[in-house]
Design an enzyme around this catalytic site. Structure first.
Site, PDB file in Angstrom:
ATOM      1  N   LYS A   1       5.607  -3.654  -6.209  1.00 49.95           N
ATOM      2  CA  LYS A   1       5.289  -2.339  -5.630  1.00 49.95           C
ATOM      3  C   LYS A   1       4.561  -1.386  -6.581  1.00 49.95           C
ATOM      4  O   LYS A   1       4.653  -0.168  -6.443  1.00 49.95           O
ATOM      5  CB  LYS A   1       6.554  -1.645  -5.073  1.00 49.95           C
ATOM      6  CG  LYS A   1       7.442  -2.511  -4.204  1.00 49.95           C
ATOM      7  CD  LYS A   1       6.756  -3.479  -3.297  1.00 49.95           C
ATOM      8  CE  LYS A   1       5.988  -2.891  -2.145  1.00 49.95           C
ATOM      9  NZ  LYS A   1       5.305  -3.970  -1.372  1.00 49.95           N
ATOM     10  N   SER A   2       3.820  -1.962  -7.520  1.00 51.43           N
ATOM     11  CA  SER A   2       3.163  -1.133  -8.544  1.00 51.43           C
ATOM     12  C   SER A   2       1.658  -1.024  -8.373  1.00 51.43           C
ATOM     13  O   SER A   2       0.986  -0.435  -9.217  1.00 51.43           O
ATOM     14  CB  SER A   2       3.483  -1.721  -9.928  1.00 51.43           C
ATOM     15  OG  SER A   2       4.869  -1.765 -10.119  1.00 51.43           O
TER      16      SER A   2
ATOM     17  N   THR B   1     -11.722   0.217  -1.669  1.00 56.17           N
ATOM     18  CA  THR B   1     -10.342   0.046  -2.130  1.00 56.17           C
ATOM     19  C   THR B   1      -9.540   1.348  -2.061  1.00 56.17           C
ATOM     20  O   THR B   1      -8.471   1.445  -2.658  1.00 56.17           O
ATOM     21  CB  THR B   1     -10.286  -0.548  -3.563  1.00 56.17           C
ATOM     22  OG1 THR B   1     -10.993   0.346  -4.435  1.00 56.17           O
ATOM     23  CG2 THR B   1     -10.898  -1.924  -3.623  1.00 56.17           C
TER      24      THR B   1
ATOM     25  N   HIS C   1       4.723 -11.530 -10.253  1.00 57.15           N
ATOM     26  CA  HIS C   1       5.624 -10.441 -10.636  1.00 57.15           C
ATOM     27  C   HIS C   1       6.598 -10.919 -11.718  1.00 57.15           C
ATOM     28  O   HIS C   1       7.586 -10.239 -12.005  1.00 57.15           O
ATOM     29  CB  HIS C   1       6.453  -9.977  -9.434  1.00 57.15           C
ATOM     30  CG  HIS C   1       5.660  -9.390  -8.310  1.00 57.15           C
ATOM     31  ND1 HIS C   1       4.767  -8.355  -8.492  1.00 57.15           N
ATOM     32  CD2 HIS C   1       5.641  -9.671  -6.983  1.00 57.15           C
ATOM     33  CE1 HIS C   1       4.240  -8.037  -7.316  1.00 57.15           C
ATOM     34  NE2 HIS C   1       4.753  -8.820  -6.397  1.00 57.15           N
TER      35      HIS C   1
ATOM     36  N   SER D   1       9.153   2.783  -2.923  1.00 57.86           N
ATOM     37  CA  SER D   1       8.289   1.802  -2.269  1.00 57.86           C
ATOM     38  C   SER D   1       9.055   0.489  -2.053  1.00 57.86           C
ATOM     39  O   SER D   1       8.969  -0.134  -0.988  1.00 57.86           O
ATOM     40  CB  SER D   1       7.037   1.575  -3.127  1.00 57.86           C
ATOM     41  OG  SER D   1       6.172   0.662  -2.514  1.00 57.86           O
TER      42      SER D   1
HETATM   43  N1  PPS Z   1      -5.663   1.279  -2.143  1.00 58.65           N
HETATM   44  C1  PPS Z   1      -4.456   1.738  -2.450  1.00 58.65           C
HETATM   45  N2  PPS Z   1      -4.305   2.987  -2.959  1.00 58.65           N
HETATM   46  C2  PPS Z   1      -3.089   3.472  -3.270  1.00 58.65           C
HETATM   47  N3  PPS Z   1      -1.939   2.786  -3.081  1.00 58.65           N
HETATM   48  C3  PPS Z   1      -2.033   1.543  -2.573  1.00 58.65           C
HETATM   49  C4  PPS Z   1      -3.279   0.960  -2.246  1.00 58.65           C
HETATM   50  N4  PPS Z   1      -3.052  -0.294  -1.769  1.00 58.65           N
HETATM   51  C5  PPS Z   1      -1.719  -0.467  -1.792  1.00 58.65           C
HETATM   52  N5  PPS Z   1      -1.093   0.623  -2.263  1.00 58.65           N
HETATM   53  C6  PPS Z   1       0.333   0.878  -2.393  1.00 58.65           C
HETATM   54  O1  PPS Z   1       0.916   0.003  -3.364  1.00 58.65           O
HETATM   55  C7  PPS Z   1       2.259  -0.287  -2.957  1.00 58.65           C
HETATM   56  C8  PPS Z   1       2.401  -1.785  -2.769  1.00 58.65           C
HETATM   57  O2  PPS Z   1       2.413  -2.335  -4.058  1.00 58.65           O
HETATM   58  P1  PPS Z   1       2.077  -3.857  -4.367  1.00 58.65           P
HETATM   59  O3  PPS Z   1       0.771  -4.203  -3.789  1.00 58.65           O
HETATM   60  O4  PPS Z   1       2.286  -4.036  -5.816  1.00 58.65           O
HETATM   61  O5  PPS Z   1       3.222  -4.603  -3.543  1.00 58.65           O
HETATM   62  S1  PPS Z   1       3.742  -6.087  -3.803  1.00 58.65           S
HETATM   63  O6  PPS Z   1       4.683  -6.011  -4.925  1.00 58.65           O
HETATM   64  O7  PPS Z   1       2.621  -6.949  -4.104  1.00 58.65           O
HETATM   65  O8  PPS Z   1       4.446  -6.443  -2.540  1.00 58.65           O
HETATM   66  C9  PPS Z   1       2.526   0.485  -1.679  1.00 58.65           C
HETATM   67  O9  PPS Z   1       3.013   1.752  -2.097  1.00 58.65           O
HETATM   68  P2  PPS Z   1       3.828   2.767  -1.161  1.00 58.65           P
HETATM   69  O10 PPS Z   1       2.865   3.287  -0.157  1.00 58.65           O
HETATM   70  O11 PPS Z   1       4.315   3.846  -2.091  1.00 58.65           O
HETATM   71  O12 PPS Z   1       4.962   1.998  -0.562  1.00 58.65           O
HETATM   72  C10 PPS Z   1       1.108   0.554  -1.121  1.00 58.65           C
HETATM   73  O13 PPS Z   1       0.913   1.540  -0.143  1.00 58.65           O
END
Ligand code: PPS
Length: 295
Positions: free
Chosen positions: A47-48, A227, A108, A138
Site C-alpha cells: 500500500k505504498s 499516471t 513486498h 490504506s
Molecule cells: N496514481 C496514483 N496516485 C496516487 N496514489 C495512487 C496512485 N495509484 C495508486 N495509488 C494508491 O496507492 C495505494 C495502493 O498501493 P499499492 O499499489 O502499493 O498497493 S499494493 O500493495 O500493491 O496492493 C492506494 O492508496 P489509498 O488510496 O490510500 O488506499 C492507491 O489509491
C-alpha cells in the site's frame, strides 16, 4: 465459481513473518526463484504506491507511449513475484519465468524472505516507502475488499495489529528501515510516496535516470498525466477491476481508493494518534529515515 480454499484464510507464517496464505502453499518456488542481472525490482511494504510506480516504470520503458505498452494488466507486465492463487490464476513466479529480459519484478518481501540468489544477481532495485499512518489506513481498507486476506475487524482493532506487525509481510517499521539500511551497500533508488504526490515530474525524472532512459519533456508530461490518480483509477489495466469479485470486491472499497497523503486524519482518533506516535518514536529512534504525514 466455487470459492477457493484460500479465501479469507488467516495468515500463514514464513520464517516468523505473517504471510498471505495463498502465497505459501509452495514457498519453495519463491526461495528458488532465479533472479537475473537485467531485472529491475520494485519493492515496497504493501500500500505504498507500488502500482503507481510500476506503471511509471513501464511507461518510461515504452517512451511514455500507451500505444507501445502491451495492452495487458499491470499484474502481467510487472508481476508480483511471491503472488499465487492456487487453482485460480498463474503464480507470479510462473509468469516471470516465461518473461524475456529485462523484466520488471514487483515484490513486498522483507529482506529476510528474498529468493536465495537475489543479491548475487546484482539486479536494480527501486524501493517506495509511504508514511505509516496512511499505509495503515490504506491497508485496512484493502483487507476489507481483498479476500486473499482475513477480515481486518474494526479500524481500532486493525491499528493494534498493524503496530504489532500482525499483518501480511510483518512490521512496516522493520521493512522500511531495513531496506533504508541496505542502501549503504547496494544501489537502491529509495523513493517516497509523498514526494511523488508533491512533484511527480521531479520523481519520474529520478526513475528515468535510474533506469538509464532519456525522454523528452513531452513524454515526461504524458507520463505525469497517464499516471495521475484520476487517470489510473479509471484504467482497468491498472485498477484491479478485472479480477473477479470472489477475489477483490471494489464495492466494499476500491483498490484505487483516494490516492492522497494525510487521509489518516479521517481515521485516527486523538487517543489513537497519541499512542501511535509514542510507539513510533520507540520503534524508529535508531534510524535516519524520516517521513512526512502530510504535504
Ligand atoms: N496514481 C496514483 N496516485 C496516487 N496514489 C495512487 C496512485 N495509484 C495508486 N495509488 C494508491 O496507492 C495505494 C495502493 O498501493 P499499492 O499499489 O502499493 O498497493 S499494493 O500493495 O500493491 O496492493 C492506494 O492508496 P489509498 O488510496 O490510500 O488506499 C492507491 O489509491
Amino acid at each position: 465459481m466455487t470459492s477457493p480454499d484460500f479465501i479469507r484464510r488467516d495468515w500463514a507464517t514464513v520464517h516468523g513473518y505473517p504471510m498471505v496464505y495463498a502465497f505459501t502453499t509452495n514457498w519453495e518456488r519463491v526461495e528458488q526463484f532465479q533472479c537475473r542481472p537485467e531485472d529491475v525490482w520494485i519493492i515496497t511494504y504493501p500500500k505504498s504506491g507500488t502500482t503507481w510506480v510500476s506503471e511509471i516504470m513501464d511507461l518510461i520503458k515504452n517512451d511514455g507511449s500507451v500505444e507501445k505498452q502491451e495492452q495487458i494488466p499491470i499484474v502481467q507486465r510487472v508481476p508480483m513475484m511471491e503472488s499465487a492463487a492456487p487453482g485460480t490464476l498463474p503464480s507470479g513466479t510462473e509468469n516471470l519465468e516465461k518473461m524475456p529480459s529485462p523484466r520488471f519484478v514487483k515484490s513486498h518481501l522483507p529482506i529476510a524472505l528474498l529468493p536465495k540468489n537475489f543479491w548475487e544477481s546484482d539486479c536494480k532495485i527501486i524501493y517506495v516507502a509511504r508514511n505509516a499512518k496512511d499505509v495503515a489506513v490504506s491497508y485496512y481498507n484493502f483487507d476489507r475488499m481483498n479476500k486473499f486476506h482475513p477480515e481486518p475487524g474494526t479500524f481500532a482493532e486493525y491499528l493494534e495489529k498493524f503496530m504489532s506487525g500482525n499483518v501480511a509481510y510483518g512490521s512496516w517499521y522493520e521493512h522500511v528501515t531495513s531496506w533504508w539500511e541496505k542502501k549503504k551497500d547496494h544501489p537502491i533508488l529509495y523513493l517516497f510516496y509523498e514526494d511523488i504526490k508533491e512533484d511527480p515530474k521531479r520523481e519520474i525524472r529520478k526513475i528515468m535516470e535510474f533506469l538509464g532512459k532519456k525522454l523528452d519533456e513531452e513524454a515526461l508530461d504524458r507520463i505525469v498525466q497517464l499516471t495521475s490518480f484520476e487517470t489510473m483509477k479509471d484504467n482497468s489495466l491498472v485498477n484491479y477491476r478485472l479480477l473477479p469479485t470472489t477475489l477483490m470486491d471494489h464495492s466494499i472499497s476500491p483498490f484505487m481508493r483516494k490516492g492522497i497523503a494525510g487521509d489518516w486524519k479521517n481515521y485516527f482518533t486523538v487517543a489513537q494518534n497519541e499512542k501511535f506516535d509514542a510507539d513510533y518514536e520507540k520503534k524508529m529512534s535508531g534510524t535516519t529515515l524520516k517521513f512526512r504525514t502530510e504535504i
